[in-house]
Design a protein around this motif. Structure first.
Motif, mmCIF file in Angstrom:
data_model
loop_
_atom_site.group_PDB
_atom_site.id
_atom_site.type_symbol
_atom_site.label_atom_id
_atom_site.label_comp_id
_atom_site.label_asym_id
_atom_site.label_seq_id
_atom_site.Cartn_x
_atom_site.Cartn_y
_atom_site.Cartn_z
ATOM 1 N N PRO A 185 50.778 81.582 -48.439
ATOM 2 C CA PRO A 185 49.313 81.684 -48.372
ATOM 3 C C PRO A 185 48.579 80.785 -49.363
ATOM 4 O O PRO A 185 47.360 80.608 -49.243
ATOM 5 N N ALA A 186 49.282 80.230 -50.315
ATOM 6 C CA ALA A 186 48.624 79.428 -51.352
ATOM 7 C C ALA A 186 47.871 78.247 -50.738
ATOM 8 O O ALA A 186 48.441 77.438 -49.994
ATOM 9 N N GLY A 187 46.602 78.155 -51.047
ATOM 10 C CA GLY A 187 45.785 77.041 -50.583
ATOM 11 C C GLY A 187 45.403 77.096 -49.120
ATOM 12 O O GLY A 187 44.837 76.132 -48.591
ATOM 13 N N LYS A 188 45.691 78.191 -48.436
ATOM 14 C CA LYS A 188 45.426 78.271 -47.000
ATOM 15 C C LYS A 188 44.011 78.801 -46.711
ATOM 16 O O LYS A 188 43.439 79.571 -47.475
ATOM 17 N N THR A 189 43.513 78.386 -45.566
ATOM 18 C CA THR A 189 42.242 78.875 -45.028
ATOM 19 C C THR A 189 42.492 79.397 -43.619
ATOM 20 O O THR A 189 43.180 78.744 -42.826
ATOM 21 N N VAL A 190 41.955 80.555 -43.336
ATOM 22 C CA VAL A 190 42.107 81.147 -41.997
ATOM 23 C C VAL A 190 40.727 81.477 -41.439
ATOM 24 O O VAL A 190 39.883 82.052 -42.144
ATOM 25 N N MET A 239 40.053 71.766 -37.463
ATOM 26 C CA MET A 239 41.065 72.483 -38.219
ATOM 27 C C MET A 239 41.998 71.550 -38.991
ATOM 28 O O MET A 239 42.215 70.403 -38.617
ATOM 29 N N ALA A 240 42.583 72.088 -40.049
ATOM 30 C CA ALA A 240 43.614 71.359 -40.788
ATOM 31 C C ALA A 240 44.936 71.423 -40.041
ATOM 32 O O ALA A 240 45.713 70.459 -40.031
ATOM 33 N N ALA A 272 33.396 77.948 -38.379
ATOM 34 C CA ALA A 272 34.394 78.819 -39.009
ATOM 35 C C ALA A 272 35.747 78.126 -39.106
ATOM 36 O O ALA A 272 36.509 78.355 -40.046
ATOM 37 N N ALA A 273 36.050 77.254 -38.158
ATOM 38 C CA ALA A 273 37.366 76.626 -38.086
ATOM 39 C C ALA A 273 37.522 75.422 -39.003
ATOM 40 O O ALA A 273 38.635 74.879 -39.123
ATOM 41 N N ILE A 274 36.473 75.008 -39.677
ATOM 42 C CA ILE A 274 36.553 73.803 -40.522
ATOM 43 C C ILE A 274 37.615 73.983 -41.605
ATOM 44 O O ILE A 274 37.566 74.911 -42.406
ATOM 45 N N GLY A 275 38.599 73.093 -41.599
ATOM 46 C CA GLY A 275 39.645 73.117 -42.616
ATOM 47 C C GLY A 275 40.635 74.253 -42.491
ATOM 48 O O GLY A 275 41.457 74.465 -43.398
ATOM 49 N N GLY A 303 46.867 70.818 -27.707
ATOM 50 C CA GLY A 303 47.495 70.488 -28.973
ATOM 51 C C GLY A 303 47.695 71.639 -29.933
ATOM 52 O O GLY A 303 48.083 71.425 -31.090
ATOM 53 N N PHE A 304 47.459 72.871 -29.504
ATOM 54 C CA PHE A 304 47.617 74.028 -30.384
ATOM 55 C C PHE A 304 49.043 74.577 -30.334
ATOM 56 O O PHE A 304 49.701 74.539 -29.284
#
Length: 447
Positions: A311-316, A404-405, A376-379, A425-426
């Motif tokens: 989870p470190a550095g993650k964005t959801v 998204m990243a 909301a999905a940015i990054g 592409g998901f």
């Protein structure tokens, strides 16, 4: 017929507005001045599709009124509905009847002979009899009737449920109560709506039994979804459709998901279980349903966390916060454990919901609340679909992926066809349609 509704919460307001639509003169009473002020300006304090328009039209027609004082409304009423809250008691799973008995004490001094008091709120068996005895004690010379009329309204479709219900349930103890209650619902009888007559306690029991059974269907299909994930080629959507074709089962409440929430199923199943234990008839299936649902919500939250890897550095991005679409209600929503677990593990949470963000923002000030799914999905290293809002069914998937990243979609409502997100592409994960698998390598490897 002149009607007074005590309480302008979800049940009281919808009931009052729909009865005024039938042509009755209705006054909705509440002791919260701010709510009455909003309603007098044709503004609904709750979100329900179509409700605000009906408030305006019936108010302008002179059939619908709002007031803050029972003494000004009850004396002239032929019918008084009790539609106040029955929350879970702070000390346990039993319901708190404080508001019901407080409302009885408020209206009793102002009731007129011949008035029918209808208990609309969800109460355990025996409550209407207690209401009757309480009024008799306060007004020993009063000639009145008590009727149990449980509601079966679904948030998001409450107006349709009231105007075209599967059935109307009336618990009665005398003929006058029956005649008046049947007259109220005559417009529905004319469209062939079944009117079920029961005793006071029988009507009360029917509400809890109905909700408990539906909750069991939800937990059952969620369990089968877990089983499908262990068997190659099994698809919970196909299984649900097939068993739903059986007339003995029916297709409603057979959509697998992250668990049930809201103001009814969790509270009502717990209250029924507590009541049953109290009277010496424990309901093991209901107790199991309660445990299964809590486990389900926790498991879905852990699934999201495990899927994103470190989870470190993650964005959801969490898409959908309300417990179901077409409501702003977040009470016991399955989305909340997901948000909480992500935050506890240091994940940055961005979120979007068409209606529920204002109330959710008060609970989670650290969440970044977006104006649409793409913001909301940015990054984000994953998007998690928690509520089946139509806007989330119609996502522009290329646009979402570009924001998204990492293009990972975790669809806990199965609102997308599996091939569609993959084609854009998901990495797409749903429930009951995929063998359980570890976190995608491209997700776990992201710094």
């Amino acid at each position: 017929m002149i009607i007074t509704i005590i309480g302008t919460g979800y049940v009281g307001l919808v009931t009052g507005v729909c009865l005024s639509e039938f042509g009755f003169d209705v006054t909705c009473v509440d002791n919260v001045p701010e709510k009455i002020a909003l309603l007098k300006n044709n503004v609904s304090p709750i979100y329900e599709p179509g409700l605000e328009q009906m408030i305006r039209s019936n108010s302008e027609a002179g059939r619908l009124h709002f007031h803050g004082d029972v003494a000004q409304c009850v004396p002239e009423s032929n019918v008084v509905f009790l539609a106040v809250g029955t929350p879970s008691a702070a000390s346990g799973d039993e319901i708190d009847l404080t508001y019901v008995f407080s409302a009885v004490d408020d209206i009793a001094p102002h009731l007129s002979d011949g008035t029918v008091v209808i208990v609309k709120c969800t109460v355990v068996p025996g409550t209407c009899q207690t209401v009757k005895e309480r009024i008799e004690k306060l007004r020993p010379d009063l000639d009145f009737s008590v009727v149990s009329n449980p509601e079966f309204l679904r948030e998001g479709s409450a107006i349709q449920d009231f105007m075209r219900p599967d059935r109307v349930v009336l618990g009665i103890h005398d003929e006058r109560g029956r005649e008046v209650a049947e007259a109220l619902y005559r417009p529905l009888k004319l469209q062939d709506t079944p009117i079920s007559i029961a005793s006071l306690s029988g009507a009360e029991m029917s509400k809890y039994a109905s909700n408990a059974f539906l909750a069991m269907k939800v937990s059952f299909i969620n369990g089968i979804a877990d089983l499908c994930e262990k068997v190659d080629g099994s698809n919970i959507i196909e299984v649900s459709e097939i068993i739903g074709l059986d007339d003995r089962i029916g297709d409603k409440f057979l959509r697998a998901g992250p668990g049930f929430g809201g103001s009814c199923f969790p509270k009502d199943t717990r209250a029924l279980a507590a009541f049953a234990r109290k009277v010496g008839a424990p309901q093991e299936l209901v107790e199991t349903t309660i445990r299964a649902n809590e486990t389900r919500k926790d498991n879905m939250a852990r699934r999201v966390l495990e899927t994103i890897g470190d989870p470190a550095g993650k964005t959801v991005a969490v898409l959908g916060i309300s417990f179901k679409p077409d409501t702003d209600d977040i009470r016991e929503s399955p989305a909340l454990p997901v948000v909480e677990l992500l935050i506890e593990n240091g994940v940055k949470v961005r979120a979007f919901d068409p209606k529920a963000m204002e109330s959710a923002a008060e609970l989670y000030p650290d969440v970044i609340w977006a104006s649409d799914p793409y913001e909301a999905a940015i990054g984000a290293h994953a998007v998690v679909i928690m509520t089946e809002w139509n806007v989330l069914r119609a996502l522009e998937l290329d646009r979402l992926r570009e924001a998204m990243a990492v293009p990972l979609m975790i669809d806990l409502r199965n609102i997308h066809r599996r091939k569609e997100p993959t084609r854009h592409g998901f990495t797409y994960l749903s429930i009951g349609r995929d063998r359980a698998k570890p976190a995608p390598a491209e997700v776990a490897a992201v710094d």
